[in-house]
Scaffold this active site. Structure first.
Site, PDB file in Angstrom:
ATOM      1  CB  THR A  13      53.449 -16.303  51.098  1.00  0.00           C
ATOM      2  OG1 THR A  13      53.742 -15.595  49.906  1.00  0.00           O
ATOM      3  CG2 THR A  13      53.843 -15.455  52.294  1.00  0.00           C
ATOM      4  CB  VAL A  14      50.743 -19.596  53.849  1.00  0.00           C
ATOM      5  CG1 VAL A  14      50.344 -20.352  55.102  1.00  0.00           C
ATOM      6  CG2 VAL A  14      50.202 -18.168  53.900  1.00  0.00           C
ATOM      7  NE  ARG A  45      49.714 -22.717  39.470  1.00  0.00           N
ATOM      8  CZ  ARG A  45      48.840 -21.720  39.431  1.00  0.00           C
ATOM      9  NH1 ARG A  45      47.880 -21.717  38.541  1.00  0.00           N
ATOM     10  NH2 ARG A  45      48.939 -20.706  40.248  1.00  0.00           N
ATOM     11  CD  GLU A 129      43.207 -20.641  65.331  1.00  0.00           C
ATOM     12  OE1 GLU A 129      42.794 -19.482  65.093  1.00  0.00           O
ATOM     13  OE2 GLU A 129      42.731 -21.348  66.224  1.00  0.00           O
ATOM     14  CB  VAL A 132      39.585 -16.501  61.252  1.00  0.00           C
ATOM     15  CG1 VAL A 132      39.036 -15.211  61.846  1.00  0.00           C
ATOM     16  CG2 VAL A 132      38.498 -17.240  60.482  1.00  0.00           C
ATOM     17  CB  ILE A 136      45.027 -13.879  66.136  1.00  0.00           C
ATOM     18  CG1 ILE A 136      45.774 -12.594  65.776  1.00  0.00           C
ATOM     19  CG2 ILE A 136      44.327 -13.742  67.482  1.00  0.00           C
ATOM     20  CD1 ILE A 136      44.852 -11.373  65.630  1.00  0.00           C
ATOM     21  N   GLY A 187      53.674  -4.483  48.663  1.00  0.00           N
ATOM     22  CA  GLY A 187      53.304  -5.902  48.681  1.00  0.00           C
ATOM     23  C   GLY A 187      52.239  -6.236  49.711  1.00  0.00           C
ATOM     24  CE  LYS A 205      40.998 -12.993  56.713  1.00  0.00           C
ATOM     25  NZ  LYS A 205      41.863 -11.814  56.549  1.00  0.00           N
TER      26      LYS A 205
HETATM   27  N1  HSE Z   1      44.512 -10.233  52.548  1.00  0.00           N
HETATM   28  C1  HSE Z   1      44.340 -10.490  53.939  1.00  0.00           C
HETATM   29  C2  HSE Z   1      44.632  -9.239  54.737  1.00  0.00           C
HETATM   30  C3  HSE Z   1      45.201 -11.582  54.489  1.00  0.00           C
HETATM   31  O1  HSE Z   1      44.980  -8.209  54.172  1.00  0.00           O
HETATM   32  O2  HSE Z   1      44.471  -9.284  55.944  1.00  0.00           O
HETATM   33  C4  HSE Z   1      44.707 -12.922  54.122  1.00  0.00           C
HETATM   34  O3  HSE Z   1      43.393 -13.104  54.554  1.00  0.00           O
END
Ligand code: HSE
Length: 437
Positions: A13-14, A45, A129, A132, A136, A187, A205
């Site tokens: 995803t990221v 993978r 960055e 957390v 933002i 999801g 965080k």
């Molecule tokens: N699982 C986290 C959330 C996102 O629901 O904010 C990733 O840190």
């Protein structure tokens, strides 16, 4: 500026978002930077996925160590997650003299002290960055934008999954378990939602923010963590009737006795902006002595919001690449040799106001007994509400909001209340924060 060459570990995803943002906004980024950032190798993978996302434009491998050991790579972007392989890869990248960008809050909260020390020894940047509050730019705000201030406290909604669940519970009056199921279907929540719903992700965080705010090493093992699994929609409703919203907050405060480092459900006055942060959104309030309270709001997760933070880190690294370490922003805001290991307060020593709910037999004298116990413990009552027994019931709900007291004092009073014969079951206790000043 010469081109900055990036090796990407993980194109889920990221990682996919990072590839898309870097590609789409390449010319804008180049105009800002006066140079290019180019992904030169991707490890995943799932080779088919990696090839599909990159359109065959970038060499792909299923061996992450091949990227970390690739002499062409200047920066390794770690988007694998977890503590084990990710830690090995990050330390190896550092040992190979490469800068690192990571979104891995768990890794930094638990092993950050070791990682930053290794990075300092090799003179490379570790940027985080995206770790957390996703998109933002809270690390930049805390570490750079507010560097003139003594930070007094930080309080944030830093987990989107739990904020989504709490919002649904409040708006629809649903039970935690029902909303969790819905969040998983949509999801938002992982199949194993433990890290989110038990407050562990938020504590990771918070640990990072506390380290920056107070110039101390990571102390994740000292964080107090309480999730939302025991919250009822009844308490959320009663809190609302009293003018409060219930949020899972990460709170860190510097007090004379030590640093508070805690994640738990919290009542916040509904007039605060942060109380109105709903759905999966994140927000962080930082109180500095010069600036006062400041609020940062945005998407805390998701492909492109998180990629926004990853790419901004790459832009910073492109600028820092080739400079001396002393010309760069310190990893955690203060130089590592200037960190102070401040004591973290056990939650029993934390001062807070409280929401208490108890089920009581509706008969004369019960309230007097409860208030006598609170009075004897010098706990002052701020507000009180009684909900009459529903049809066929003999018990009423009493809700009491207290002024600030030390937690162990509150717990002793609750224990005394719970043994009263007119009290049925446990007293529900939720901490309250004003977040005003
Ligand atoms: N699982 C986290 C959330 C996102 O629901 O904010 C990733 O840190």
């Amino acid at each position: 500026m010469k081109e900055l060459k990036v090796g990407l570990l993980g194109i889920g995803t990221v990682g996919g978002g990072t590839y898309a943002v870097l590609t789409r906004n390449q010319s804008d980024i180049a105009r800002r930077l006066g140079g290019n950032i180019r992904i030169v190798q991707v490890a995943d993978r799932n080779l088919a996925l990696a090839t599909q996302v990159t359109g065959g434009q970038v060499p792909v491998t299923d061996d992450a160590f091949a990227v970390v050991n690739n002499p062409e790579v200047d920066v390794v972007v770690e988007l694998i997650g977890g503590y084990t392989i990710a830690k090995e890869l990050v330390l190896k990248a550092i040992a190979n003299g490469k800068h690192v960008v990571t979104a891995n809050k768990a890794l930094l909260a638990v092993h950050g002290n070791e990682i930053f020390k290794a990075a300092a020894e090799k003179g490379v940047v570790v940027a985080y960055e995206a770790a957390v509050a996703g998109g933002i730019p809270i690390i930049k705000a805390l570490r750079e934008g507010l560097s003139a201030n003594k930070i007094e406290w930080v309080a944030g909604i830093i987990n989107g999954t739990t904020n989504f669940i709490l919002t649904e519970m409040r708006e629809k009056g649903l039970a935690f378990a029902d909303v969790l199921g819905e969040a998983q279907r949509l999801g938002y929540a992982e199949a194993d939602p433990t890290f989110d719903v038990e407050g562990i992700d938020a504590a990771h965080k918070l640990t990072i923010m506390a380290s920056i705010a107070f110039g101390m090493p990571m102390q994740f093992d000292k964080a107090y963590t309480e999730g939302i699994t025991k919250l009822t929609s009844k308490d959320i409703k009663y809190a609302e009737e009293l003018g409060y919203r219930v949020k899972l907050l990460g709170i860190t405060k510097k007090t004379e006795a030590g640093v508070e480092l805690r994640v738990h459900p919290t009542l916040i006055p509904e007039k605060r902006l942060i109380a109105n942060v709903n759905g999966a959104m994140n927000a962080v309030v930082v109180k500095g002595d010069a600036v006062g309270p400041t609020l940062y709001y945005g998407a805390g997760a998701g492909a492109e919001p998180t990629a926004s933070a990853v790419v901004a880190d790459l832009v910073d690294i492109a600028r820092a690449h080739g400079t001396q370490a002393e010309q760069r922003v310190a990893y955690l805001g203060v130089q590592l040799d200037q960190q102070q290991t401040l004591p973290v307060l056990p939650v029993s020593e934390v001062a807070s106001a409280y929401y208490l709910r108890m089920r009581v037999l509706d008969k004369p004298g019960v309230l007097a007994e409860v208030t006598r116990i609170l009075g004897d413990a010098t706990i002052s009552i701020d507000a009180m509400m009684q909900k009459e027994p529903q049809d066929g019931e003999s018990e009423a709900d009493i809700v009491i909001l207290t002024h600030v007291t030390i937690e162990k004092n509150m717990d002793a009073a609750i224990a005394a209340i719970e043994v009263l014969s007119a009290i049925d079951g446990k007293v529900t206790k939720i901490r309250m924060e004003e977040l005003g000043k």
